[in-house]
Design an enzyme around this catalytic site. Structure first.
Site, PDB file in Angstrom:
ATOM      1  N   GLY A 227       1.019  -1.605  -0.182  1.00 48.75           N
ATOM      2  CA  GLY A 227       0.189   0.091  -0.132  1.00 48.75           C
ATOM      3  C   GLY A 227       1.023   1.253  -0.346  1.00 48.75           C
ATOM      4  O   GLY A 227       0.292   2.328   0.410  1.00 48.75           O
ATOM      5  N   GLU A 270       4.436  -6.437   1.152  1.00 47.43           N
ATOM      6  CA  GLU A 270       4.431  -6.394  -0.004  1.00 47.43           C
ATOM      7  C   GLU A 270       3.430  -5.015  -0.777  1.00 47.43           C
ATOM      8  O   GLU A 270       2.386  -5.015  -0.958  1.00 47.43           O
ATOM      9  CB  GLU A 270       2.505  -7.218   0.067  1.00 47.43           C
ATOM     10  N   PRO A 271       4.832  -5.257  -1.079  1.00 46.99           N
ATOM     11  CA  PRO A 271       4.408  -3.462  -2.716  1.00 46.99           C
ATOM     12  C   PRO A 271       4.129  -4.297  -3.223  1.00 46.99           C
ATOM     13  O   PRO A 271       4.786  -4.599  -4.139  1.00 46.99           O
ATOM     14  CB  PRO A 271       5.587  -2.606  -1.668  1.00 46.99           C
ATOM     15  N   GLY A 272       3.219  -3.189  -3.670  1.00 45.93           N
ATOM     16  CA  GLY A 272       3.029  -3.740  -5.660  1.00 45.93           C
ATOM     17  C   GLY A 272       3.211  -2.655  -6.490  1.00 45.93           C
ATOM     18  O   GLY A 272       4.312  -1.854  -6.921  1.00 45.93           O
ATOM     19  N   ARG A 309      -7.065   3.872 -14.643  1.00 50.25           N
ATOM     20  CA  ARG A 309      -7.634   4.188 -13.426  1.00 50.25           C
ATOM     21  C   ARG A 309      -8.138   5.693 -13.567  1.00 50.25           C
ATOM     22  O   ARG A 309      -9.068   5.972 -12.059  1.00 50.25           O
ATOM     23  CB  ARG A 309      -6.146   4.691 -12.658  1.00 50.25           C
ATOM     24  N   TYR A 313     -11.096   4.724 -11.171  1.00 45.77           N
ATOM     25  CA  TYR A 313     -10.936   5.301  -9.588  1.00 45.77           C
ATOM     26  C   TYR A 313     -10.779   6.941  -9.453  1.00 45.77           C
ATOM     27  O   TYR A 313     -10.976   7.733  -8.299  1.00 45.77           O
ATOM     28  CB  TYR A 313      -9.910   5.119  -8.786  1.00 45.77           C
ATOM     29  N   CYS A 345     -15.637   4.238 -26.815  1.00 49.17           N
ATOM     30  CA  CYS A 345     -16.596   5.119 -27.050  1.00 49.17           C
ATOM     31  C   CYS A 345     -17.351   4.641 -25.553  1.00 49.17           C
ATOM     32  O   CYS A 345     -18.672   4.223 -25.730  1.00 49.17           O
ATOM     33  CB  CYS A 345     -17.692   4.286 -28.508  1.00 49.17           C
ATOM     34  N   TYR A 374      -0.850  -0.655 -11.945  1.00 50.18           N
ATOM     35  CA  TYR A 374      -2.073  -0.921 -12.116  1.00 50.18           C
ATOM     36  C   TYR A 374      -2.835   0.116 -13.682  1.00 50.18           C
ATOM     37  O   TYR A 374      -3.407   0.406 -13.493  1.00 50.18           O
ATOM     38  CB  TYR A 374      -2.894  -0.147 -11.043  1.00 50.18           C
TER      39      TYR A 374
END
Ligand code: PLP
Length: 415
Positions: A227, A270-272, A309, A313, A345, A374
């Site tokens: 995170g 657990e960094p992504g 994204r 979001y 579209c 992401y």
């Protein structure tokens, strides 16, 4: 800052127009040096105790990027059995893969057992199923520390109102289920959510998980999830996550835990996003500009299928304009309020809304910053658009295709 691209010499002397001509647009372009630096940062969050950083590859599962992560000595997280298999294919050893799925079938759990991959169970129900499949085996459980964190409701994965993890009040029952099947719970994990710049909720969750850890004796590992945020508003001088200050506070909590329980487990995070995000800009081309009833639009080839994204979001990505290989900045151009869209579209196909940007012209390149996490991994083929290509600018300044663009044959290959 005026230009991130210039400030870090992102293209390492390559001309953006040359890259676009060779590989086409839209194009994910990664900078190997930045990528490796971010990997080294997360690898060293904890230095005082046994610690691993597990790269959460759902943020970016490009094989070449995974291979770089392996070279840098990162462990990896998989959220599906396919991610685990991709990791094995990339050369990651099974001991360095942690499988953290939710709501998976018995077949998928069995595959993980057959592959010998440590799995975290996310509910009492899944733990029960796993126990039946792997009597006498070893596993981890994912716990909800009671606090969440993140940039959007959709990415907060702990606290109230989330489908994830086992809550504190079910912990005794989880231990009882494990006992019934002679399962050894060797690790516990959590993941509170994605993209925090203020570490306070994360550290509170660390505290809570360590408290829950006291229910066990001699855990092999405790995993605090990912995170860590990146500054998506760098052009407005947003500051990076303060790892130095964070590590000190984090270690202090671990000190306390160790002195209380008298043993030292392996700690993990657990960094992504943090690993892959800033190493990538998404290059696109402006194909049309228009003025619709007084509202200015610039239409690019970066649709929501290429980068979802902003649509999904409402995420902010800084955008830089490149004309004749030079970055056009507010310092060297007029600015205007403009909405930048894609070629899909859908009216929600928007990269940014009413943003003050240097005047955009048809034919310009745009570079969407912080696209490495992401980004590609959430691409789709909606509107029968191809998934884009990915290129790496290597440490010695060469460009290398690390995933080709899809073709019509690819789209037709499933029939
Ligand atoms: C997505 C995810 C992560 C990574 O989150 P980032 O915000 O990208 O660091 C870590 N752990 C689990 C279980 C996840 O699902």
């Amino acid at each position: 800052m005026d230009s991130y691209i210039n400030s870090v010499d992102f293209f390492k002397g390559n001309k953006p127009e040359d890259i676009a001509a060779q590989y086409g647009t839209p194009l994910y372009v990664y900078n190997e040096d930045i990528l490796r630096n971010c990997m080294r940062t997360v690898k060293n969050i904890i230095t005082k105790y046994p610690y691993t950083a597990n790269f959460s590859i759902k943020a970016n599962s490009n094989l070449h990027i995974i291979k770089i992560a392996i070279e840098e000595g990162l462990n990896c997280d998989a959220v599906s059995i396919n991610e685990a298999k991709i990791l094995l294919h990339a050369g990651q050893s099974k001991e360095k893969i942690f499988f953290v799925p939710n709501n998976v079938s018995e077949e998928e759990l069995q595959e993980a057992i057959d592959l010998g991959i440590m799995t975290a169970l996310d509910s009492l129900d899944q733990l029960e199923r796993y126990g039946k499949l792997n009597k006498g085996g070893r596993c981890a459980i994912r716990l909800n520390p009671g606090v969440g964190a993140g940039h959007h409701e959709k990415v907060i994965t702990a606290g109230k109102n989330t489908k994830f993890a086992i809550v504190d009040s079910d912990l005794d029952e989880a231990i009882a289920i494990a006992k019934k099947y002679d399962l050894k719970i060797v690790g516990i994990c959590q993941h509170v959510g994605s993209l925090f710049m203020d570490p306070t909720p994360f550290l509170q969750a660390v505290k809570n998980l360590l408290y829950m850890a006291k229910k066990f004796d001699n855990l092999e590992f405790i995993d605090f999830g990912g995170g860590y945020g990146v500054p998506y508003h760098k052009l407005a001088d947003e500051q990076p996550f303060d790892f130095e200050g964070f590590s000190k506070k984090f270690e202090a909590l671990l000190d306390e835990f160790i002195s209380e329980v008298g043993y030292t487990p392996l700690f993990k995070t657990e960094p992504g996003r943090y690993v892959a995000c800033e190493s990538c800009v998404l290059l696109g081309r402006i194909h049309a500009t228009k003025n619709n009833a007084g509202k200015k639009f610039a239409g690019s080839d970066i649709g929501m299928t290429t980068l979802v994204r902003p649509s999904l979001y409402d995420s902010h990505h800084d955008i830089e304009i490149i004309r004749d290989n030079e970055v056009v900045t507010p310092a060297n151009s007029e600015v205007e309020s403009i909405t930048v869209t894609g070629n899909i579209c859908e009216s929600g196909d928007i990269l940014c809304k009413d943003r003050e940007l240097p005047v955009i012209k048809t034919g310009d390149l745009i570079a969407v910053l912080d696209a490495g996490a992401y980004g590609y991994s959430m691409c789709s083929e909606y509107n029968s658009r191809f998934k884009p290509a990915e290129v790496l600018i290597t440490s010695n300044g060469d460009t290398k295709l690390i995933r080709r663009r899809q073709t019509l044959e690819d789209l037709l290959s499933l029939y």
